[in-house]
Write an enzyme that holds these catalytic residues in place. Structure first.
Site, PDB file in Angstrom:
ATOM      1  N   SER A 137      -2.358  -6.834  -2.677  1.00  0.00           N
ATOM      2  CA  SER A 137      -1.422  -7.473  -1.780  1.00  0.00           C
ATOM      3  C   SER A 137      -2.158  -8.254  -0.953  1.00  0.00           C
ATOM      4  CB  SER A 137      -0.536  -6.526  -0.982  1.00  0.00           C
ATOM      5  OG  SER A 137      -0.441  -5.504  -1.530  1.00  0.00           O
ATOM      6  N   THR A 158       6.428   9.842   4.636  1.00  0.00           N
ATOM      7  CA  THR A 158       4.989   9.524   3.918  1.00  0.00           C
ATOM      8  C   THR A 158       4.079  10.769   3.797  1.00  0.00           C
ATOM      9  OG1 THR A 158       4.202   8.726   5.871  1.00  0.00           O
ATOM     10  CG2 THR A 158       5.316   7.028   4.474  1.00  0.00           C
ATOM     11  N   ASP A 186      -5.493   1.580   5.411  1.00  0.00           N
ATOM     12  CA  ASP A 186      -7.123   2.074   5.434  1.00  0.00           C
ATOM     13  C   ASP A 186      -7.553   1.250   6.884  1.00  0.00           C
ATOM     14  OD1 ASP A 186      -9.398   2.996   4.520  1.00  0.00           O
ATOM     15  OD2 ASP A 186      -9.215   1.974   2.421  1.00  0.00           O
ATOM     16  N   GLY A 231       0.913  -1.343  -0.098  1.00  0.00           N
ATOM     17  CA  GLY A 231       0.035   0.179  -0.055  1.00  0.00           C
ATOM     18  C   GLY A 231       0.804   1.189  -0.052  1.00  0.00           C
TER      19      GLY A 231
END
Lengths: 435, 235
Positions: B112, B209, B134, B55
């Site tokens: 994945s 990130t 998520d 992700g």
């Protein structure tokens, strides 16, 4: 207009009461035979030469929806049945009394009994495998031990040495998991994945050399192949493609868009005799596996009458007999029920005769006539629901079509065109509310 | 001017994607079927990926890890098509503007949660990253969470002994969930505080990130769980 069409086809897919294929299971020493069709378990005791009605003295519920999975334990003492009614029933095969009824949260797609007969495992429709211990008290609950991520588990088998559990799924995967000593704590260590099928995997069968030193795994699937695996390493040893063998069949009518899939496999423990059922093929294909050369080869087709497409197979190595059944539940019309509203099935048996007692690989096969069936009329009456099942051609043709459709709906991945995906996005429910 | 870095506003994508739906993109049948050689320049002959960012989103961590581990091949995995395209273009742009650099990172579009074993052999990976996944708050959607007891079996399978799994989130509930999944899994063990403080990667989890920077900007909290793949304790 286009939208209407899509809605329609979708609601057809949404039908959950899919036809369930009839299943057959035979006791390892052939002392009894079970046919499961719809919610019925039809048991015939071959040793006692009588029909048996399975009983539940504990007062548990009986199956109330299609049975999807049945299995004898390897010693034959236990039998498990499970399906769409979300219950798993475990039976003692000497008395055919139910010793345990286990509740599942979801519909069950596969069931298996561990080699030591201490545990029953079952797979639910979300791809989670649960375990129940038979050692402890009656009230032990099932606990989840492993999961295929939201994929339907089509087959689940314990390795002959009991050390591994193999699970096959719709996402082309076969997972080999170490079966731990304390299985109630979960089976988290994956030994290997056997990857190579290019479509769903439908069935598994273990084979091993006589001294059990070398075990291999056979699998069949929607890509119309039978594959041989070294399941310890996960490596693919051999692929036996059957498209030609299945295509050359004169008797079978291949319809357009018809998916030819291997639907069922069973093998003698040494692999010398493998029988497979193929979607839309009226008969059984025989293969042979050479454990030393690590190859699988096509032997021959045993064709049956045109409308007979077996839905389930069971091989009894010791008796050299292959039991096959055809039938389906949940048919929309009453095609497959006779006047008593009983579900019809048809049972056929192939008997193998060794040509040469020293050569375990060369066999003659003979399709038994109804008069030659062990157990005779009594067995046919119990398992088929009637004696003249062969005459009900139209009914069986309908059953074959229903089983084919339900397999398609369950196993084939939904492929939407780009336009259709866009259309579906536009019709999203959350968007509708806003506008 | 293909060398120019892509701009995010041309790659607008939904924030979420359903991991349960049937995939309509090509999926490799098995790890040897994956053409990793096309992802990395020829100097990496027979490339073996060691790090996976599951992700990866817009690829912030990939870009930060690349100079830190120049000899290690790193793959990002992302389910959203447009986001994957962005990361692809970003990496191509970075390679063009910095010749010889950013050659060890790449991205694949995949699910994945379904296909990890299709990409990696047993014990191939030495690091796995699950950054700001998520949260899926509703209980009925917990099975969509990327960290779960059952999925950890598959992650443990592709990780070598001693490999590290990094998880971080700004949602406390999810942080607790991920920690308890890892804690209850027999093949993972918490990494000690000392090792965490000396690990150069840990700082990047938040600073590199996009999601982490957003949390830092808003002065939010983050919840990390860093675990090591250990052998089975059975026997």
């Amino acid at each position: 207009m286009e939208e209407g069409l899509i809605e329609e086809s979708e609601s057809a897919n949404a039908c959950t009461d899919e036809a369930a294929p009839a299943l057959i299971a035979v006791h390892p020493t052939e002392s009894s035979v079970v046919v499961a069709v719809g919610s019925e378990l039809r048991v015939f005791d071959l040793r006692g030469d009588s029909a048996v009605s399975p009983l539940d003295d504990l007062g548990g519920p009986h199956h109330s929806a299609s049975i999807r999975a049945v299995s004898f334990s390897s010693d034959g003492e236990l039998f498990a049945s499970a399906g769409d009614d979300k219950i798993i029933k475990i039976w003692k095969t000497d008395s055919w009394n139910c010793i345990r009824t286990v509740q599942s949260e979801k519909k069950v797609s596969a069931v298996s009994i561990s080699q030591d007969s201490q545990y029953v495992t079952f797979a639910d429709k979300f791809g989670v495998v649960w375990i129940v211990s038979l050692k402890e008290d009656r009230d032990t609950k099932a606990v989840p031990i492993l999961g295929h991520y939201c994929s339907i588990i089509t087959s689940m088998k314990f390795s002959p040495d009991g050390k591994f559990i193999a699970t096959a799924d719709r996402d082309y995967k076969i997972r080999i998991t170490v079966f731990p000593r304390n299985a109630l704590k979960g089976a988290h260590e994956i030994q290997s994945f056997c990857l190579g099928h290019t479509d769903f995997v439908s069935c598994l069968a273990f084979v091993c050399s006589q001294d059990q030193s070398k075990g291999l795994l056979l699998s069949g699937g929607g890509d119309l192949t039978v594959r041989l695996w070294d399941y310890i390493s996960g490596s693919l040893l051999f692929t036996c493609a059957l498209a030609d063998e299945a295509g050359n069949l004169e008797a079978s009518e291949i319809e357009e868009n018809d998916k030819r899939a291997v639907t069922n496999i069973c093998a003698s423990s040494d692999g010398s005799l493998i029988a497979i059922a193929v979607q839309s093929f009226n008969g059984v294909m025989l293969l042979s596996c050479d454990l030393l050369a690590k190859t699988v080869s096509f032997v021959k087709n045993v064709s049956m009458e045109k409308s007979y497409i077996p839905t389930s197979l069971a091989l009894v190595s010791s008796k050299e007999r292959l039991w096959t059944v055809m039938g389906a539940s949940n048919l929309t019309s009453s095609d497959l029920t006779n006047n008593n509203q009983q579900l019809l099935t048809r049972v056929r048996i192939i008997s193998f005769l060794r040509k040469d007692p020293l050569d375990s690989c060369s066999r003659d096969s003979a399709l038994l006539e109804d008069s030659e069936v062990p157990g005779g009329e009594k067995l046919l009456m119990q398992l088929q629901g009637c004696l003249d099942a062969a005459a009900q051609e139209a009914a069986f043709a309908a059953a074959a079509a229903a089983v084919r459709t339900s397999l398609q709906n369950m196993m084939i991945k939904k492929q939407y065109s780009v336009e259709r995906r866009e259309l579906r996005k536009r019709n999203r429910n959350d968007k509708k509310i806003k506008s | 001017m293909s060398a120019r870095l892509p701009r995010k506003r041309f790659y607008r994508a939904r924030a979420h994607s359903n991991p349960l739906s049937d995939s309509h993109f090509p999926v490799p049948i098995c790890p040897s079927d994956v053409d990793f050689a096309s992802h990395y320049p020829p100097q990496f002959s027979a490339p073996v990926v060691r790090f996976a960012d599951v992700g990866c989103g817009f690829g912030g961590l990939l870009v930060a890890l690349s100079p830190l581990f120049p000899d290690t091949l790193i793959i990002g995995m992302e389910l959203r098509d447009k986001v994957t395209e962005y990361v692809k273009d970003r990496i191509h742009g970075l390679r063009a503007t910095n010749p010889g650099h950013y050659t060890n990172i790449s991205v694949v579009r995949t699910n994945s949660m379904k296909y990890i074993p299709n990409y990696f052999h047993k014990a191939q990976l030495s690091k796995m990253f699950f950054l700001f996944p998520d949260p899926h708050f509703k209980e009925k959607n917990h099975r969509r969470r990327v960290i779960s007891l059952h999925l950890l079996d598959e992650y443990a399978y592709v990780m070598q002994l001693g490999a590290i799994i990094y998880t971080v989130t700004d949602v406390e509930e999810l942080g607790d969930w991920m920690k308890s999944c890892l804690e209850n899994h027999p093949l993972f063990e918490a990494v000690g505080e000392d090792d965490i403080s000396t690990d150069p990667v840990v700082k990047l989890l938040i600073s590199a990130t996009e999601e982490g920077q957003k949390v830092a900007r808003n002065g939010g909290q983050t919840f990390m769980a860093i675990y090591r793949r250990v052998p089975s304790k059975e026997d």
